[in-house]
Design a protein around this motif. Structure first.
Motif, short mmCIF file in Angstrom:
data_model
loop_
_atom_site.label_atom_id
_atom_site.label_comp_id
_atom_site.label_asym_id
_atom_site.label_seq_id
_atom_site.Cartn_x
_atom_site.Cartn_y
_atom_site.Cartn_z
N VAL A 1 139.35 13.19 63.70
CA VAL A 1 138.72 14.41 64.23
C VAL A 1 138.92 15.47 63.16
O VAL A 1 140.05 15.80 62.81
CB VAL A 1 139.38 14.84 65.57
N MET A 2 137.80 15.93 62.60
CA MET A 2 137.90 16.81 61.42
C MET A 2 137.38 18.22 61.69
O MET A 2 136.54 18.41 62.52
CB MET A 2 137.13 16.19 60.26
N ALA B 1 142.19 15.83 72.50
CA ALA B 1 141.78 15.64 71.10
C ALA B 1 141.37 16.98 70.50
O ALA B 1 141.76 17.33 69.37
CB ALA B 1 140.62 14.64 71.03
N GLU B 2 140.60 17.74 71.27
CA GLU B 2 140.14 19.05 70.78
C GLU B 2 141.32 20.03 70.65
O GLU B 2 141.46 20.71 69.64
CB GLU B 2 139.09 19.61 71.74
N ARG C 1 143.72 19.20 67.75
CA ARG C 1 143.14 19.52 66.44
C ARG C 1 143.20 21.03 66.19
O ARG C 1 143.51 21.49 65.11
CB ARG C 1 141.70 19.00 66.36
N ARG C 2 142.86 21.81 67.26
CA ARG C 2 142.88 23.28 67.14
C ARG C 2 144.30 23.78 66.88
O ARG C 2 144.49 24.83 66.28
CB ARG C 2 142.34 23.94 68.41
#
Lengths: 107, 235
Positions: A106-107, A12-13, A16-17
């Motif tokens: 996820v913002m 998820a991290e 998003r990155r």
């Protein structure tokens, strides 16, 4: 490859990155027999790629579709799934359980 | 979830520290509470209970309803002895979700060829264990049959409060082991934490069968801790 919870949240991290739109789905509550425990995660990107699970595969498709809306709107939502109505071909859990899933961007 | 909060959450997980993400289900507000910060949080009692059980879940009612995503470190399994049982145990434990490592100072045994699935440390326990960092979320099984290798590892596992500590050997072998460990100053209650003979009693005969019995006992210690163990974990 078998996805563990570590991989799901790390993905998820990372996704998003990488600039992808990402949503995180979490099993909030379960009633009766449910295949995945409370706290299980599914991570989804804007094109429908996903990792992890919130059920035995019964409702992932529906969660992914909702997640794409959540990524677009930026608003979290709560979904409930129960026993499938076979006549209506709705999404449900063949195990007879019910689950509540929280889907957040996820913002 | 905000990316910075997710990143902090993942950072805590990476260093094996327990923590909780609190999501207010009404507003969607979220915060990360590290284990060390629980006392200062308005939900302190619920957070303490959640960390003790390791279970995520919904707490509170109505506008106060919140979801606790509980993170306790992933269980690890440290296998002392790169032996035949370990070759079956390592891949099974990895599939079951344990971060598994093999430790054996005998370089003829401790090779990547014999253990393609997991990290192998070819060192003596006293050299390798400080860097490995035993903790209450780690299980140790001692399988070498050699007190020179097993004993120092078991001493460190008892000191660290590993959630499962098992050692291979007959009842007679184990009685001698208990005498040696008692000489290190451990009392009877602490020594009673050792599982020996190792593994659930399923009549396992071959090395792979013994590996199944051992893994089952480790899982039992993790998921159905003895009452005394659960009390220790909560304290």
């Amino acid at each position: 490859m078998f996805a563990r919870e570590d991989d799901v949240l790390a993905a998820a991290e990372r996704w998003r990155r990488d600039g992808r739109g990402v949503a995180l789905a979490t099993v909030l509550e379960t009633w009766g027999s449910a295949p995945r425990p409370v706290g299980s995660h599914l991570v989804i990107d804007e094109t429908g790629n996903f990792l992890g699970s919130v059920s035995g595969g019964c409702v992932e498709g529906a969660v992914v579709n909702e997640a794409i809306d959540v990524i677009a709107s930026g608003q979290p939502r709560t979904l409930e799934f129960g026993v499938a109505d076979e006549a209506a071909w709705t999404v449900g859990l063949s195990c007879g359980g019910r689950i509540c899933v929280y889907v957040e961007p996820v913002m | 979830m905000r990316l910075d909060l997710l990143a902090s959450f993942n950072a805590e997980r990476a260093v094996r520290r327990a923590c909780v993400v609190v999501t207010a289900l009404g507003s969607g507000d979220q915060r990360l509470v590290r284990a060390a910060e629980v006392a200062d949080d308005p939900l302190a009692p619920a957070l303490r209970a959640a960390l003790a059980s390791g279970r995520s879940g919904v707490v509170g009612e109505g506008a106060e309803r919140a979801f606790l995503t509980v993170e306790i470190p992933a269980p690890r399994l440290l296998v002392i002895g790169a032996v035949h049982i370990s070759q079956a145990l390592a891949p099974m434990a990895a599939i079951a979700g344990f971060d598994t490592t093999i430790l054996d100072p005998r370089t003829a045994f401790a090779t990547a060829e014999r253990f393609p699935e997991v990290p192998v440390i070819a060192e003596w326990p006293d050299v390798a264990l400080p860097a490995y960092g035993l903790d209450p979320f780690t299980a140790m099984v001692a399988l070498t049959h050699d007190p020179k290798i097993d004993d120092p590892a078991l001493v460190e596992a008892l000191k660290a409060g590993c959630f499962y500590i098992g050692a291979l050997g007959s009842r007679r072998t184990h009685a001698k082991r208990l005498d040696r460990l008692a000489a290190h100053g451990f009392d009877a209650q602490t020594l009673a934490r050792l599982h020996a003979p190792i593994g659930l009693d399923i009549g396992a005969a071959s090395p792979p069968e013994i590996a199944v019995a051992v893994l089952a006992e480790v899982i039992q210690a993790l998921r159905k801790p003895r009452p005394s163990q659960a009390a220790e974990a909560a304290a």
